[in-house]
Write a protein that holds these residues in place. Structure first.
Motif, PDB file in Angstrom:
ATOM      1  N   LEU A  90       0.965  -1.236   0.097  1.00  0.00           N
ATOM      2  CA  LEU A  90       0.011   0.169   0.183  1.00  0.00           C
ATOM      3  C   LEU A  90       0.737   1.126   0.091  1.00  0.00           C
ATOM      4  CD1 LEU A  90      -2.783  -1.059   2.687  1.00  0.00           C
ATOM      5  CD2 LEU A  90      -2.988  -0.664  -0.005  1.00  0.00           C
ATOM      6  N   LYS A  91       2.202   1.191   0.611  1.00  0.00           N
ATOM      7  CA  LYS A  91       2.709   2.425   0.895  1.00  0.00           C
ATOM      8  C   LYS A  91       3.714   2.534  -0.644  1.00  0.00           C
ATOM      9  CE  LYS A  91       3.974   2.610   5.533  1.00  0.00           C
ATOM     10  NZ  LYS A  91       5.155   2.537   6.797  1.00  0.00           N
ATOM     11  N   LEU A  92       3.832   1.374  -1.088  1.00  0.00           N
ATOM     12  CA  LEU A  92       4.799   1.430  -2.597  1.00  0.00           C
ATOM     13  C   LEU A  92       3.576   1.925  -3.457  1.00  0.00           C
ATOM     14  CD1 LEU A  92       7.124   1.007  -4.086  1.00  0.00           C
ATOM     15  CD2 LEU A  92       6.531  -1.240  -4.483  1.00  0.00           C
ATOM     16  N   MET A  93       2.448   1.773  -3.438  1.00  0.00           N
ATOM     17  CA  MET A  93       1.274   2.415  -4.201  1.00  0.00           C
ATOM     18  C   MET A  93       1.023   3.650  -4.110  1.00  0.00           C
ATOM     19  SD  MET A  93      -1.459  -0.644  -5.056  1.00  0.00           S
ATOM     20  CE  MET A  93      -2.045  -0.658  -3.434  1.00  0.00           C
ATOM     21  N   ALA A  94       1.172   4.176  -2.945  1.00  0.00           N
ATOM     22  CA  ALA A  94       1.039   5.587  -2.754  1.00  0.00           C
ATOM     23  C   ALA A  94       2.101   6.506  -3.207  1.00  0.00           C
ATOM     24  CB  ALA A  94       0.736   5.725  -1.075  1.00  0.00           C
ATOM     25  N   VAL A  95       3.436   5.905  -2.842  1.00  0.00           N
ATOM     26  CA  VAL A  95       4.688   6.525  -3.326  1.00  0.00           C
ATOM     27  C   VAL A  95       4.699   6.630  -4.657  1.00  0.00           C
ATOM     28  CG1 VAL A  95       7.087   6.361  -3.263  1.00  0.00           C
ATOM     29  CG2 VAL A  95       5.912   5.895  -1.224  1.00  0.00           C
ATOM     30  N   ARG A  96       4.303   5.596  -5.312  1.00  0.00           N
ATOM     31  CA  ARG A  96       4.365   5.590  -6.881  1.00  0.00           C
ATOM     32  C   ARG A  96       3.426   6.652  -7.426  1.00  0.00           C
ATOM     33  NH1 ARG A  96       6.285  -0.437  -9.017  1.00  0.00           N
ATOM     34  NH2 ARG A  96       8.524  -0.094  -8.138  1.00  0.00           N
ATOM     35  N   ALA A  97       2.151   6.596  -6.878  1.00  0.00           N
ATOM     36  CA  ALA A  97       1.391   7.518  -7.356  1.00  0.00           C
ATOM     37  C   ALA A  97       1.789   8.887  -7.319  1.00  0.00           C
ATOM     38  CB  ALA A  97       0.133   7.227  -6.556  1.00  0.00           C
ATOM     39  N   ARG A  98       2.209   9.421  -6.061  1.00  0.00           N
ATOM     40  CA  ARG A  98       2.892  10.762  -5.730  1.00  0.00           C
ATOM     41  C   ARG A  98       4.075  10.904  -6.825  1.00  0.00           C
ATOM     42  NH1 ARG A  98       4.628  10.277  -0.340  1.00  0.00           N
ATOM     43  NH2 ARG A  98       3.316   8.631   0.180  1.00  0.00           N
ATOM     44  N   GLU A  99       4.901   9.971  -7.180  1.00  0.00           N
ATOM     45  CA  GLU A  99       5.995  10.322  -7.807  1.00  0.00           C
ATOM     46  C   GLU A  99       5.592  10.569  -9.520  1.00  0.00           C
ATOM     47  OE1 GLU A  99       8.361   6.817  -7.237  1.00  0.00           O
ATOM     48  OE2 GLU A  99       9.446   7.606  -5.737  1.00  0.00           O
ATOM     49  N   ALA A 100       4.338   9.876  -9.845  1.00  0.00           N
ATOM     50  CA  ALA A 100       3.666   9.947 -11.160  1.00  0.00           C
ATOM     51  C   ALA A 100       3.312  11.341 -11.249  1.00  0.00           C
ATOM     52  CB  ALA A 100       2.878   8.882 -11.384  1.00  0.00           C
ATOM     53  N   VAL A 101       2.490  11.845 -10.092  1.00  0.00           N
ATOM     54  CA  VAL A 101       1.829  13.047 -10.156  1.00  0.00           C
ATOM     55  C   VAL A 101       3.013  14.168 -10.256  1.00  0.00           C
ATOM     56  CG1 VAL A 101       0.557  14.814  -8.704  1.00  0.00           C
ATOM     57  CG2 VAL A 101      -0.247  12.405  -9.016  1.00  0.00           C
ATOM     58  N   ALA A 102       3.999  14.049  -9.612  1.00  0.00           N
ATOM     59  CA  ALA A 102       5.148  15.191  -9.769  1.00  0.00           C
ATOM     60  C   ALA A 102       5.875  15.002 -10.939  1.00  0.00           C
ATOM     61  CB  ALA A 102       6.218  14.689  -8.510  1.00  0.00           C
ATOM     62  N   ARG A 103       6.098  13.803 -11.461  1.00  0.00           N
ATOM     63  CA  ARG A 103       6.487  13.873 -12.831  1.00  0.00           C
ATOM     64  C   ARG A 103       5.557  14.510 -13.751  1.00  0.00           C
ATOM     65  NH1 ARG A 103       8.417   8.849 -11.980  1.00  0.00           N
ATOM     66  NH2 ARG A 103       6.355   7.812 -12.538  1.00  0.00           N
ATOM     67  N   ARG A 104       4.308  14.206 -13.740  1.00  0.00           N
ATOM     68  CA  ARG A 104       3.395  15.152 -14.787  1.00  0.00           C
ATOM     69  C   ARG A 104       3.428  16.578 -14.409  1.00  0.00           C
ATOM     70  NH1 ARG A 104      -0.065  10.284 -13.721  1.00  0.00           N
ATOM     71  NH2 ARG A 104      -1.155  11.670 -12.270  1.00  0.00           N
ATOM     72  N   ARG A 105       3.386  16.933 -13.080  1.00  0.00           N
ATOM     73  CA  ARG A 105       3.471  18.161 -12.972  1.00  0.00           C
ATOM     74  C   ARG A 105       4.790  18.943 -13.388  1.00  0.00           C
ATOM     75  NH1 ARG A 105       1.367  18.613  -6.677  1.00  0.00           N
ATOM     76  NH2 ARG A 105      -0.707  18.566  -7.176  1.00  0.00           N
ATOM     77  N   MET A 106       5.864  18.248 -13.514  1.00  0.00           N
ATOM     78  CA  MET A 106       7.365  18.647 -13.794  1.00  0.00           C
ATOM     79  C   MET A 106       7.025  18.895 -15.281  1.00  0.00           C
ATOM     80  SD  MET A 106       9.996  20.039 -13.046  1.00  0.00           S
ATOM     81  CE  MET A 106      10.142  19.673 -11.436  1.00  0.00           C
ATOM     82  N   THR A 107       6.642  17.842 -16.015  1.00  0.00           N
ATOM     83  CA  THR A 107       6.696  17.962 -17.426  1.00  0.00           C
ATOM     84  C   THR A 107       5.627  18.877 -18.082  1.00  0.00           C
ATOM     85  OG1 THR A 107       6.979  15.499 -17.611  1.00  0.00           O
ATOM     86  CG2 THR A 107       5.919  16.558 -19.415  1.00  0.00           C
ATOM     87  N   ARG A 108       4.766  19.082 -17.296  1.00  0.00           N
ATOM     88  CA  ARG A 108       3.551  20.232 -17.842  1.00  0.00           C
ATOM     89  C   ARG A 108       4.286  21.544 -17.531  1.00  0.00           C
ATOM     90  NH1 ARG A 108      -0.894  19.192 -14.318  1.00  0.00           N
ATOM     91  NH2 ARG A 108      -1.529  17.351 -15.704  1.00  0.00           N
ATOM     92  N   ALA A 109       4.903  21.792 -16.375  1.00  0.00           N
ATOM     93  CA  ALA A 109       5.509  22.894 -15.994  1.00  0.00           C
ATOM     94  C   ALA A 109       6.652  23.387 -17.127  1.00  0.00           C
ATOM     95  CB  ALA A 109       6.012  23.024 -14.459  1.00  0.00           C
ATOM     96  N   LEU A 110       7.418  22.366 -17.636  1.00  0.00           N
ATOM     97  CA  LEU A 110       8.273  22.591 -18.286  1.00  0.00           C
ATOM     98  C   LEU A 110       7.895  22.801 -19.939  1.00  0.00           C
ATOM     99  CD1 LEU A 110      11.066  19.674 -17.736  1.00  0.00           C
ATOM    100  CD2 LEU A 110      11.214  22.195 -17.402  1.00  0.00           C
ATOM    101  N   LEU A 111       6.734  22.198 -20.250  1.00  0.00           N
ATOM    102  CA  LEU A 111       6.196  22.447 -21.473  1.00  0.00           C
ATOM    103  C   LEU A 111       5.469  24.079 -21.637  1.00  0.00           C
ATOM    104  CD1 LEU A 111       4.624  19.190 -22.522  1.00  0.00           C
ATOM    105  CD2 LEU A 111       6.800  20.203 -23.345  1.00  0.00           C
ATOM    106  N   THR A 112       4.714  24.241 -20.571  1.00  0.00           N
ATOM    107  CA  THR A 112       4.261  25.609 -20.629  1.00  0.00           C
ATOM    108  C   THR A 112       5.289  26.693 -20.221  1.00  0.00           C
ATOM    109  OG1 THR A 112       3.716  25.343 -18.156  1.00  0.00           O
ATOM    110  CG2 THR A 112       2.169  24.646 -19.553  1.00  0.00           C
ATOM    111  N   ASP A 113       6.289  26.512 -19.618  1.00  0.00           N
ATOM    112  CA  ASP A 113       7.412  27.635 -19.429  1.00  0.00           C
ATOM    113  C   ASP A 113       8.065  27.721 -20.655  1.00  0.00           C
ATOM    114  OD1 ASP A 113       8.366  29.450 -17.636  1.00  0.00           O
ATOM    115  OD2 ASP A 113       9.894  28.161 -16.943  1.00  0.00           O
ATOM    116  N   GLY A 114       7.814  27.177 -21.610  1.00  0.00           N
ATOM    117  CA  GLY A 114       8.751  27.186 -22.684  1.00  0.00           C
ATOM    118  C   GLY A 114       9.773  26.026 -22.973  1.00  0.00           C
ATOM    119  N   GLY A 115      10.108  25.373 -21.721  1.00  0.00           N
ATOM    120  CA  GLY A 115      11.208  24.381 -21.769  1.00  0.00           C
ATOM    121  C   GLY A 115      12.426  24.445 -22.280  1.00  0.00           C
TER     122      GLY A 115
END
Length: 128
Positions: A90-115
């Motif tokens: 359960l902890k591993l699933m929660a951590v991987r979900a948080r990491e996926a959300v952070a990855r998506r946010r970082m990708t979105r921030a890089l793409l909207t910021d001009g990258g």
């Protein structure tokens, strides 16, 4: 008197957390790198369960009464190892979900910021 009991309890707790092998294993499993080892660690419950069965057999065969304490210790440790598997999953699933959300946010921030800008040269230091 209460302060003495509280201090002795705290010291024994921290001693156990630091030097007892099962506590060390469970603490290692509860780290980010160790979460994947929770399910394989459940296998460690088998020897503790067998030891508890052996102690119970000795008690039934007119063995010493202090084996009851040892049997309870073995059962408690087996229970800890049985429970660490699902908890770590359960902890591993929660951590991987948080990491996926952070990855998506970082990708979105890089793409909207001009990258990266492809019209500007990238300066790479040379070693040599």
């Amino acid at each position: 008197m209460f302060e003495f009991i509280l201090a002795a309890t705290a010291r024994s707790y921290f001693f156990m957390r630091r030097f007892m092998p099962t506590a060390i294993v469970i603490d290692a499993i509860n780290t980010r790198r160790g979460l994947k080892w929770g399910v394989p660690a459940m296998v460690l419950a088998v020897p503790y369960g067998l030891a508890a069965i052996y102690c119970r057999a000795q008690i039934d065969a007119a063995g010493p009464g202090w084996l009851n304490v040892l049997m309870l210790l073995f059962l408690w440790t087996a229970l800890k190892f049985v429970l660490i598997g699902p908890i770590s999953l359960l902890k591993l699933m929660a951590v991987r979900a948080r990491e996926a959300v952070a990855r998506r946010r970082m990708t979105r921030a890089l793409l909207t910021d001009g990258g990266e800008r492809f019209d500007e040269p990238v300066l790479v230091p040379r070693h040599g």
